[in-house]
Write an enzyme that holds these catalytic residues in place. Structure first.
Site, PDB file in Angstrom:
ATOM      1  N   LYS A 155       0.838  -1.198   0.000  1.00 44.53           N
ATOM      2  CA  LYS A 155       0.000   0.000   0.000  1.00 44.53           C
ATOM      3  C   LYS A 155       0.874   1.249   0.000  1.00 44.53           C
ATOM      4  CE  LYS A 155      -3.752  -0.371   2.681  1.00 44.53           C
ATOM      5  NZ  LYS A 155      -4.991  -0.524   1.914  1.00 44.53           N
TER       6      LYS A 155
HETATM    7  N1  PMP Z   1      -7.165  -3.650  -2.791  1.00 42.72           N
HETATM    8  C1  PMP Z   1      -6.843  -2.395  -2.427  1.00 42.72           C
HETATM    9  C2  PMP Z   1      -6.391  -1.420  -3.467  1.00 42.72           C
HETATM   10  C3  PMP Z   1      -6.940  -2.012  -1.071  1.00 42.72           C
HETATM   11  O1  PMP Z   1      -6.617  -0.775  -0.696  1.00 42.72           O
HETATM   12  C4  PMP Z   1      -7.409  -2.960  -0.131  1.00 42.72           C
HETATM   13  C5  PMP Z   1      -7.557  -2.556   1.314  1.00 42.72           C
HETATM   14  N2  PMP Z   1      -6.383  -2.752   2.046  1.00 42.72           N
HETATM   15  C6  PMP Z   1      -7.713  -4.266  -0.558  1.00 42.72           C
HETATM   16  C7  PMP Z   1      -7.579  -4.560  -1.906  1.00 42.72           C
HETATM   17  C8  PMP Z   1      -8.151  -5.320   0.407  1.00 42.72           C
HETATM   18  O2  PMP Z   1      -7.090  -5.720   1.254  1.00 42.72           O
HETATM   19  P1  PMP Z   1      -7.324  -6.201   2.758  1.00 42.72           P
HETATM   20  O3  PMP Z   1      -8.317  -7.287   2.713  1.00 42.72           O
HETATM   21  O4  PMP Z   1      -5.974  -6.656   3.231  1.00 42.72           O
HETATM   22  O5  PMP Z   1      -7.816  -5.010   3.511  1.00 42.72           O
END
Ligand code: PMP
Length: 307
Positions: A155
């Site tokens: 991220k």
């Molecule tokens: N894709 C993106 C672009 C995100 O920002 C997120 C949120 N973190 C997710 C997918 C889902 O990831 P997670 O289940 O780890 O929150």
């Protein structure tokens, strides 16, 4: 009750945490963030921080890529988050937002030779996607960034311009969420969620190679589908037209949990209602998110507020 922060090595109310306007990462997106849910269980009077360790593994992976060296270990970061949740005094669902960033107050596009810092904010989470009615999606005119441009498996803050453009376009066009395709036209993910579809009883989700963020909710859903429902997930590229064929579709993410998609590009998904597999997964996940199922205790960090 107000949001609380760990900033410059101290705990403080968010309103006291101030940052210089020349901070390098503010200008160039050279930071990485996390989003950790603390689900409040009012019966047990405790928070369940969901997949805390995994979130910090992902953050530290991004730190390696961005050359962010910090004086905090993985364990320190987890412990600081726990302490901040306790200090915040909330008795409701909370959201922990760690940020590792280039903290030098300096002009210059680069990631080397700069100071780094780490902060955490604990606040509440406004409802992200409304699951009472189901989510209406469009396929975005923006394409998902490629891992060869900015690493997509972590991220990086700058990456989220891509998500923000897609999300705002979707909202302004009357939808709830955007689905982004890769450059070669495969379904990648939502603006802040991974995506699953069900076609003839098969659960399908785009693979890592389609530039998705490897979400922990996605991972949890695949394990729960297998263990609890006996349903395997096929990780394969998905074409846009398959979105229109799917009998079920849902989005997964920390902020969203599992949100049923009832319409894509103004076409109903299945019969336009929550699908069977989706509903079962939502029910199982609601329990898991509160830390109530001992089979998945590896995913939980249970935090009891100090009185
Ligand atoms: N894709 C993106 C672009 C995100 O920002 C997120 C949120 N973190 C997710 C997918 C889902 O990831 P997670 O289940 O780890 O929150």
């Amino acid at each position: 009750m107000e949001p609380y922060a760990f900033y410059k090595g101290d705990f403080m109310p968010l309103s006291e945490a101030k940052m210089g306007i020349l901070t390098q990462s503010l200008h160039y997106g050279t930071a990485t963030f996390g989003g950790i849910r603390g689900n409040w269980d009012s019966e047990q009077e405790r928070f369940c921080l969901f997949r805390l360790q995994d979130h910090y593994n992902r953050l530290l992976f991004a730190c390696r890529i961005l050359k962010i060296d910090l004086p905090y270990s993985h364990q320190d970061m987890c412990q600081l988050t726990i302490e901040l949740v306790k200090k915040s005094g909330y008795r409701q669902n909370v959201y922990a937002r760690p940020l590792a960033y280039k903290s030098s107050e300096a002009i210059g596009v680069k990631i080397h030779g700069l100071e780094n810092d780490f902060l955490i904010i604990v606040t509440t989470l406004p409802p992200y996607l409304d699951t009472s009615q189901g989510v209406r999606c469009c396929v975005s005119s923006w394409r998902r960034i490629d891992d060869s441009m900015i690493p997509t498996k972590c991220k990086v803050t700058g990456t989220y311009v891509n998500s923000a453009l897609a999300k705002t376009e979707a909202i302004e066009n009357g939808f709830d969420e955007a689905i982004l395709l890769t450059q070669d036209g495969h379904v990648s993910e939502g603006s802040g969620e991974n995506i699953f579809i069900v076609i003839n009883g098969t659960l399908i989700t785009p693979p890592a190679s389609d530039n998705i963020l490897m979400g922990f909710t996605r991972d949890a859903v695949m394990k729960l589908a297998k263990n609890e429902l006996g349903v395997d997930t096929v990780e394969r590229s998905v074409s846009r037209s398959e979105l229109y064929l799917a009998q079920e579709c849902f989005l997964t993410g920390t902020a969203t949990s599992i949100a049923q998609v009832v319409e894509i590009d103004r076409r109903p998904v299945g019969n336009g209602k929550t699908g069977k597999i989706t509903a079962k997964l939502q029910e199982i996940f609601a329990d898991i998110a509160l830390g109530r199922n001992p089979r998945y205790s590896d995913w939980y960090t249970l935090v009891y507020p100090t009185q």
